[in-house]
Design a protein around this motif. Structure first.
Motif, PDB file in Angstrom:
ATOM      1  N   ARG A 206       7.120  -1.918 -38.967  1.00 23.77           N
ATOM      2  CA  ARG A 206       6.299  -2.816 -39.774  1.00 23.77           C
ATOM      3  C   ARG A 206       5.034  -3.262 -39.069  1.00 23.77           C
ATOM      4  NH1 ARG A 206      10.728  -6.845 -42.754  1.00 23.77           N
ATOM      5  NH2 ARG A 206      11.876  -5.164 -43.843  1.00 23.77           N
ATOM      6  N   GLU A 207       4.715  -2.677 -37.922  1.00 23.33           N
ATOM      7  CA  GLU A 207       3.524  -3.091 -37.192  1.00 23.33           C
ATOM      8  C   GLU A 207       2.276  -2.412 -37.764  1.00 23.33           C
ATOM      9  OE1 GLU A 207       4.145  -1.908 -33.218  1.00 23.33           O
ATOM     10  OE2 GLU A 207       4.316   0.230 -33.653  1.00 23.33           O
ATOM     11  N   THR A 208       1.171  -3.103 -37.641  1.00 22.70           N
ATOM     12  CA  THR A 208      -0.103  -2.573 -38.110  1.00 22.70           C
ATOM     13  C   THR A 208      -0.638  -1.551 -37.114  1.00 22.70           C
ATOM     14  OG1 THR A 208      -1.313  -4.347 -36.998  1.00 22.70           O
ATOM     15  CG2 THR A 208      -0.581  -4.752 -39.280  1.00 22.70           C
ATOM     16  N   PRO A 209      -1.614  -0.716 -37.503  1.00 25.30           N
ATOM     17  CA  PRO A 209      -2.196   0.234 -36.542  1.00 25.30           C
ATOM     18  C   PRO A 209      -2.781  -0.436 -35.303  1.00 25.30           C
ATOM     19  CG  PRO A 209      -2.800   0.828 -38.778  1.00 25.30           C
ATOM     20  CD  PRO A 209      -2.097  -0.491 -38.865  1.00 25.30           C
ATOM     21  N   TRP A 210      -3.347  -1.630 -35.485  1.00 27.88           N
ATOM     22  CA  TRP A 210      -3.904  -2.337 -34.315  1.00 27.88           C
ATOM     23  C   TRP A 210      -2.788  -2.783 -33.365  1.00 27.88           C
ATOM     24  CZ3 TRP A 210      -3.532  -7.647 -32.961  1.00 27.88           C
ATOM     25  CH2 TRP A 210      -4.361  -8.029 -31.911  1.00 27.88           C
ATOM     26  N   GLN A 211      -1.681  -3.299 -33.897  1.00 24.97           N
ATOM     27  CA  GLN A 211      -0.552  -3.685 -33.054  1.00 24.97           C
ATOM     28  C   GLN A 211       0.081  -2.463 -32.372  1.00 24.97           C
ATOM     29  OE1 GLN A 211       1.930  -5.720 -35.852  1.00 24.97           O
ATOM     30  NE2 GLN A 211       0.824  -7.689 -35.689  1.00 24.97           N
ATOM     31  N   ARG A 212       0.142  -1.343 -33.084  1.00 23.84           N
ATOM     32  CA  ARG A 212       0.708  -0.129 -32.478  1.00 23.84           C
ATOM     33  C   ARG A 212      -0.171   0.363 -31.331  1.00 23.84           C
ATOM     34  NH1 ARG A 212       0.256   5.442 -33.228  1.00 23.84           N
ATOM     35  NH2 ARG A 212       2.203   6.595 -32.862  1.00 23.84           N
ATOM     36  N   ARG A 213      -1.506   0.269 -31.479  1.00 23.96           N
ATOM     37  CA  ARG A 213      -2.403   0.696 -30.408  1.00 23.96           C
ATOM     38  C   ARG A 213      -2.261  -0.181 -29.164  1.00 23.96           C
ATOM     39  NH1 ARG A 213      -6.466   0.870 -33.267  1.00 23.96           N
ATOM     40  NH2 ARG A 213      -7.463  -1.135 -32.752  1.00 23.96           N
ATOM     41  N   LEU A 214      -2.130  -1.504 -29.379  1.00 21.07           N
ATOM     42  CA  LEU A 214      -1.933  -2.392 -28.235  1.00 21.07           C
ATOM     43  C   LEU A 214      -0.602  -2.122 -27.545  1.00 21.07           C
ATOM     44  CD1 LEU A 214      -3.281  -5.828 -29.557  1.00 21.07           C
ATOM     45  CD2 LEU A 214      -4.398  -4.208 -28.023  1.00 21.07           C
ATOM     46  N   ARG A 215       0.445  -1.850 -28.337  1.00 21.81           N
ATOM     47  CA  ARG A 215       1.755  -1.581 -27.732  1.00 21.81           C
ATOM     48  C   ARG A 215       1.741  -0.298 -26.913  1.00 21.81           C
ATOM     49  NH1 ARG A 215       5.758   1.568 -29.427  1.00 21.81           N
ATOM     50  NH2 ARG A 215       4.812   1.821 -31.494  1.00 21.81           N
ATOM     51  N   LEU A 216       1.098   0.734 -27.405  1.00 19.74           N
ATOM     52  CA  LEU A 216       1.018   1.976 -26.650  1.00 19.74           C
ATOM     53  C   LEU A 216       0.211   1.820 -25.368  1.00 19.74           C
ATOM     54  CD1 LEU A 216       0.478   4.543 -29.563  1.00 19.74           C
ATOM     55  CD2 LEU A 216       2.577   4.046 -28.301  1.00 19.74           C
ATOM     56  N   GLU A 217      -0.870   0.987 -25.418  1.00 16.75           N
ATOM     57  CA  GLU A 217      -1.658   0.748 -24.196  1.00 16.75           C
ATOM     58  C   GLU A 217      -0.849  -0.014 -23.155  1.00 16.75           C
ATOM     59  OE1 GLU A 217      -5.175  -1.209 -25.409  1.00 16.75           O
ATOM     60  OE2 GLU A 217      -6.094   0.599 -26.322  1.00 16.75           O
ATOM     61  N   ARG A 218      -0.049  -1.003 -23.596  1.00 16.22           N
ATOM     62  CA  ARG A 218       0.792  -1.750 -22.649  1.00 16.22           C
ATOM     63  C   ARG A 218       1.860  -0.839 -22.035  1.00 16.22           C
ATOM     64  NH1 ARG A 218       0.425  -5.959 -26.615  1.00 16.22           N
ATOM     65  NH2 ARG A 218       2.451  -5.288 -27.445  1.00 16.22           N
ATOM     66  N   GLU A 219       2.452   0.022 -22.859  1.00 16.94           N
ATOM     67  CA  GLU A 219       3.452   0.933 -22.318  1.00 16.94           C
ATOM     68  C   GLU A 219       2.837   1.920 -21.338  1.00 16.94           C
ATOM     69  OE1 GLU A 219       5.258   2.773 -25.633  1.00 16.94           O
ATOM     70  OE2 GLU A 219       6.354   0.984 -26.298  1.00 16.94           O
ATOM     71  N   LYS A 220       1.630   2.358 -21.586  1.00 16.31           N
ATOM     72  CA  LYS A 220       0.954   3.282 -20.677  1.00 16.31           C
ATOM     73  C   LYS A 220       0.621   2.591 -19.357  1.00 16.31           C
ATOM     74  CE  LYS A 220      -2.994   6.405 -20.438  1.00 16.31           C
ATOM     75  NZ  LYS A 220      -4.197   6.928 -21.167  1.00 16.31           N
ATOM     76  N   THR A 221       0.168   1.322 -19.446  1.00 12.70           N
ATOM     77  CA  THR A 221      -0.137   0.573 -18.225  1.00 12.70           C
ATOM     78  C   THR A 221       1.126   0.311 -17.411  1.00 12.70           C
ATOM     79  OG1 THR A 221      -1.969  -0.490 -19.390  1.00 12.70           O
ATOM     80  CG2 THR A 221      -1.252  -1.499 -17.328  1.00 12.70           C
ATOM     81  N   ALA A 222       2.244  -0.008 -18.096  1.00 11.92           N
ATOM     82  CA  ALA A 222       3.501  -0.255 -17.390  1.00 11.92           C
ATOM     83  C   ALA A 222       4.014   1.015 -16.710  1.00 11.92           C
ATOM     84  CB  ALA A 222       4.541  -0.797 -18.361  1.00 11.92           C
TER      85      ALA A 222
END
Length: 241
Positions: A206-222
């Motif tokens: 149910r996340e928006t494209p903007w929320q999905r982009r932020l989540r993928l960036e955080r996972e990449k940084t982690a």
């Protein structure tokens, strides 16, 4: 046979069907007159195959024109007077079966003489003896003095006109075509039954494209911080010996 003319106007379609039937009847009549054997070609070919398949069978006489025919796997009773066999193939089709052919050869006769008359060449010629009479052109038609019929205005729907006719509800289906009725639906990606791609819920959030982009960036940084080497402040890396 008439699929080529189903998209034509009604008069052109009927004219195409008339010419097609007229030429077909003539071709059938000419072909069977040149045929020299007693049975029709397709029935004769089927009978020749049955003759080859009847070689392993052996017939034992039991009574007057009554035989017991046996092979390695089956056994049947053949009556040449009634033209019947216990396998029911001869009774239903009118063509001698493998058991009957063995019996006929044992009785020193030919299977063509025991085939139903509907498969004979004379019957085939009797069917196609009538021909469709030729029709003159429109310029030679007799004038009746009646007003010319007017064509109705027919609404033409968009798209290409269909060639397949609409089947009735009680019409039997094609036995050689696999039906999709009562077949379980299976999703191609999730490999689960009971739904298709439209109703599949796998991988849907149910996340928006903007929320999905932020989540993928955080996972990449982690992942980058975990894979980086841990070094203490003020300590230099030791040189290799």
């Amino acid at each position: 046979m008439i699929l080529k003319s189903r998209d034509k106007p009604i008069l052109a379609m009927l004219e195409w069907i008339r010419v097609r039937l007229m030429t077909r009847l003539y071709a059938k009549k000419e072909g069977i007159e040149k045929y020299a054997r007693k049975l029709c070609p397709s029935i004769q070919d089927k009978l020749e195959k049955l003759k080859v398949e009847s070689r392993p069978f052996s017939a034992t006489p039991v009574g007057s024109f009554l035989y017991e025919v046996a092979s390695q796997y089956e056994r049947h009773v053949v009556d040449l007077v009634k033209k019947t066999c216990s396998c029911r193939y001869w009774d239903l089709n009118g063509i001698p079966c493998k058991d009957a052919i063995t019996t006929i050869y044992t009785n020193i006769d030919i299977p063509e003489a025991y085939t139903h008359p509907c498969y004979h060449k004379e019957t085939y010629m009797e069917i196609y003896k009538e021909v469709l009479p030729p029709m003159p052109g429109q310029l030679e038609w007799v004038e009746t003095g009646q007003p010319a019929p007017l064509a109705l205005h027919i609404y033409k729907p968009p798209g290409r006109p269909p060639k397949q006719r609409k089947t009735a509800l009680d019409e039997p289906k094609n036995p050689y075509k696999a039906s999709r009725l009562n077949r379980p639906v299976k999703r191609g990606k999730s490999k689960k039954k009971g739904h298709n791609s439209r109703g599949c819920k796998a991988g849907i959030t149910r996340e928006t494209p903007w929320q999905r982009r932020l989540r993928l960036e955080r996972e990449k940084t982690a992942r980058g911080s975990v894979l980086a080497p841990s070094t203490k402040s003020g300590s230099a890396p030791q040189a290799a010996p």
